[in-house]
Design an enzyme around this catalytic site. Structure first.
Site, PDB file in Angstrom:
ATOM      1  N   THR A 160      -8.568  48.244  76.561  1.00  0.00           N
ATOM      2  CA  THR A 160      -7.128  48.184  76.261  1.00  0.00           C
ATOM      3  C   THR A 160      -6.511  47.015  77.013  1.00  0.00           C
ATOM      4  O   THR A 160      -6.591  46.941  78.246  1.00  0.00           O
ATOM      5  CB  THR A 160      -6.453  49.514  76.648  1.00  0.00           C
ATOM      6  OG1 THR A 160      -7.074  50.552  75.887  1.00  0.00           O
ATOM      7  CG2 THR A 160      -4.965  49.492  76.349  1.00  0.00           C
ATOM      8  N   HIS A 282       0.367  50.419  71.355  1.00  0.00           N
ATOM      9  CA  HIS A 282       0.209  51.477  72.360  1.00  0.00           C
ATOM     10  C   HIS A 282       1.313  52.523  72.158  1.00  0.00           C
ATOM     11  O   HIS A 282       1.923  53.002  73.111  1.00  0.00           O
ATOM     12  CB  HIS A 282       0.284  50.887  73.771  1.00  0.00           C
ATOM     13  CG  HIS A 282      -0.441  51.675  74.816  1.00  0.00           C
ATOM     14  ND1 HIS A 282      -1.415  51.144  75.597  1.00  0.00           N
ATOM     15  CD2 HIS A 282      -0.315  52.970  75.235  1.00  0.00           C
ATOM     16  CE1 HIS A 282      -1.855  52.055  76.451  1.00  0.00           C
ATOM     17  NE2 HIS A 282      -1.204  53.165  76.250  1.00  0.00           N
TER      18      HIS A 282
HETATM   19  C1  LIG Z   1       0.707  60.347  75.507  1.00  0.00           C
HETATM   20  C2  LIG Z   1      -0.075  59.130  75.181  1.00  0.00           C
HETATM   21  C3  LIG Z   1      -1.054  58.684  76.048  1.00  0.00           C
HETATM   22  C4  LIG Z   1      -1.807  57.551  75.733  1.00  0.00           C
HETATM   23  N1  LIG Z   1      -2.809  57.152  76.575  1.00  0.00           N
HETATM   24  C5  LIG Z   1      -3.552  56.070  76.269  1.00  0.00           C
HETATM   25  C6  LIG Z   1      -4.625  55.673  77.109  1.00  0.00           C
HETATM   26  O1  LIG Z   1      -4.906  56.294  78.121  1.00  0.00           O
HETATM   27  N2  LIG Z   1      -5.312  54.552  76.757  1.00  0.00           N
HETATM   28  C7  LIG Z   1      -5.021  53.831  75.630  1.00  0.00           C
HETATM   29  O2  LIG Z   1      -5.675  52.826  75.353  1.00  0.00           O
HETATM   30  N3  LIG Z   1      -4.030  54.221  74.803  1.00  0.00           N
HETATM   31  C8  LIG Z   1      -3.312  55.313  75.091  1.00  0.00           C
HETATM   32  N4  LIG Z   1      -2.312  55.710  74.237  1.00  0.00           N
HETATM   33  C9  LIG Z   1      -2.115  55.000  72.971  1.00  0.00           C
HETATM   34  C10 LIG Z   1      -2.953  55.653  71.848  1.00  0.00           C
HETATM   35  O3  LIG Z   1      -4.321  55.466  72.095  1.00  0.00           O
HETATM   36  C11 LIG Z   1      -2.615  55.059  70.478  1.00  0.00           C
HETATM   37  O4  LIG Z   1      -2.725  53.667  70.546  1.00  0.00           O
HETATM   38  C12 LIG Z   1      -1.205  55.462  70.021  1.00  0.00           C
HETATM   39  O5  LIG Z   1      -0.910  56.770  70.420  1.00  0.00           O
HETATM   40  C13 LIG Z   1      -1.056  55.324  68.520  1.00  0.00           C
HETATM   41  O6  LIG Z   1       0.264  55.580  68.137  1.00  0.00           O
HETATM   42  P1  LIG Z   1       0.755  57.004  67.583  1.00  0.00           P
HETATM   43  O7  LIG Z   1       0.863  57.920  68.758  1.00  0.00           O
HETATM   44  O8  LIG Z   1       2.073  56.701  66.984  1.00  0.00           O
HETATM   45  O9  LIG Z   1      -0.272  57.479  66.592  1.00  0.00           O
HETATM   46  C14 LIG Z   1      -1.556  56.835  74.531  1.00  0.00           C
HETATM   47  C15 LIG Z   1      -0.566  57.302  73.669  1.00  0.00           C
HETATM   48  C16 LIG Z   1       0.161  58.436  73.962  1.00  0.00           C
HETATM   49  C17 LIG Z   1       1.195  58.906  72.990  1.00  0.00           C
END
Ligand SMILES: Cc1cc2nc3c(=O)[nH]c(=O)nc-3n(C[C@H](O)[C@H](O)[C@H](O)COP(=O)(O)O)c2cc1C
Length: 391
Positions: A160, A282
């Site tokens: 990431t 993200h």
């Molecule tokens: C609560 C939460 C925690 C997340 N934690 C991470 C993470 O630890 N690492 C990462 O690469 N992306 C993280 N993301 C991003 C997700 O992997 C993803 O890119 C994103 O949720 C996609 O959008 P959406 O929630 O609208 O489907 C997180 C997203 C949310 C909502």
């Protein structure tokens, strides 16, 4: 509320259920985004600017949903995205998500910020598992995690790149997330009434041993990283392009760059040998004010779609959203909150329900479009409103 109830028909219903079960601090951590949440809102409205062009009177007796991602044959065109602190939302968190993905023939991407151990998550899953890497804790900690992921049988590494510092999530500040993660009980007092008002979450949190350090970020000589130290750990160990050659020496499987939002970065990822990219904001939780990832997807696919696997995430709440992103060139999509609301609402059963909702929605949408497989989807099935694209 019962998941089989006719009141749970879509992801918004799972979100409502999660909101009832979780204290505000945890719900808003899941639901919220950075600053004014402009990007978060745009991620959803962008889907409304892509309209379908159906072909009727076409026989689609069955619809093939299978796709191959990073050499893994998946039964569904969506993967489950890495969601940090899943264990805070539900004690089963990452275990439940990896099992549900495996049961349904798709892949799970485990976050560095997992509450469950790399090995345990892999052992529970019957499907492919990928590992998402932050350098939080520095190269020493990352080396340990990469070695463990490799030994456990994770198939790909998702690096990431959009988190040089944690985004400014104002809901978390107001809800006292930092204080609640900390060790000073007096600083938590103000937030206790709201937590007590959510007894089912609280009891499961207590039974799970309460706030714990991250089992996959082991600081050399110091042990696991404490949750309260995450922001500082992220900031002191940003990922840069120069880290890639070092990562490559530790990892011989596919590497995917997650968080690509420009054609320049997409080309750079290809030049650096990435087997895939995830076009992603993200979830609007990092830089607020960037366009929805859907808007930049067509340009990025045009530029690098024949050179690397382009995955997509951001704002997918319906199967038809997934179909639109794939029609615009994504090889497959990642679900983030789309399954996490289900997890937060009801653990294993909630994720299963979310996956089922998406699967049924995607098949129905393909049939209504007159398209008999995910593989046949292309941009001729959609049209974009003027001004939609951002290049
Ligand atoms: C609560 C939460 C925690 C997340 N934690 C991470 C993470 O630890 N690492 C990462 O690469 N992306 C993280 N993301 C991003 C997700 O992997 C993803 O890119 C994103 O949720 C996609 O959008 P959406 O929630 O609208 O489907 C997180 C997203 C949310 C909502």
């Amino acid at each position: 509320m019962n998941l089989a109830s006719p009141r749970i028909v879509n992801v918004s219903d799972l979100r409502r259920m999660a909101r009832r079960r979780l204290p505000d601090a945890v719900f808003d951590y899941l639901d919220g985004a950075a600053d004014d949440e402009v990007t978060l809102k745009d991620s959803q409205s962008a889907f409304r600017e892509v309209m379908f062009k159906p072909r009727f009177a076409v026989a689609t007796p069955s619809c093939e949903l299978a796709v191959t991602v990073l050499g893994e044959k998946l039964a569904l065109p969506f993967l489950l995205a890495p969601i940090g602190y899943s264990r805070l939302m539900h004690p089963r968190g990452e275990l439940a998500a990896s099992m549900a993905a495996g049961r349904n023939g798709t892949a799970y991407i485990l976050s560095t910020m997992s509450g469950h151990r790399i090995e345990d998550v892999k052992a529970q899953s019957t499907g492919p598992t990928f590992y998402q890497l932050y350098l939080a804790g520095g190269r020493g900690a990352a080396e340990g995690a990469i070695a463990r992921a490799k030994a456990a049988g994770y198939k790909a590494l998702f690096v990431t790149i959009d988190t040089p510092v944690a985004g400014n999530r104002e809901r978390d500040v107001r809800n006292g997330m930092k204080e609640l993660m900390g060790t000073n009980p007096f600083k938590k007092l103000k937030y206790v009434p709201n937590i007590l008002a959510h007894p089912s979450w609280l009891l499961s949190f207590i039974a799970d041993g309460m706030s714990r350090p991250f089992p996959n970020i082991i600081l050399p000589g110091r042990g696991p990283l404490a949750a309260v130290d995450v922001a500082a750990a992220l900031e002191s160990a940003q990922v840069t392009w120069t880290d890639l050659s070092w990562i490559r020496k530790l990892w011989d499987g596919p590497i995917v760059m997650k968080g690509v939002m420009t054609i320049e970065d997409a080309r750079r990822a290809v030049d650096e040998g990435a087997q895939g990219i995830v076009v992603s904001t993200h979830a609007g939780r990092q830089l607020d004010g960037v366009a929805a990832s859907l808007r930049v997807l067509p340009g990025i696919v045009e530029a690098v779609g024949d050179k690397t696997e382009v995955l997509f995430d951001g704002g997918i709440r319906r199967g038809s959203d997934a179909v639109k992103a794939i029609a615009l060139g994504a090889k497959a999509v990642l679900l983030g909150r789309g399954y996490a609301y289900g997890m937060a609402a009801a653990g294993d059963a909630g994720i299963e329900r979310a996956i089922e909702i998406f699967r049924v929605d995607i098949v129905r949408t393909l049939k209504l479009l007159g398209c008999s497989s995910i593989a046949e989807l292309n941009s001729s099935y959609v049209t974009m409103r003027p001004g939609f694209r951002v290049d």
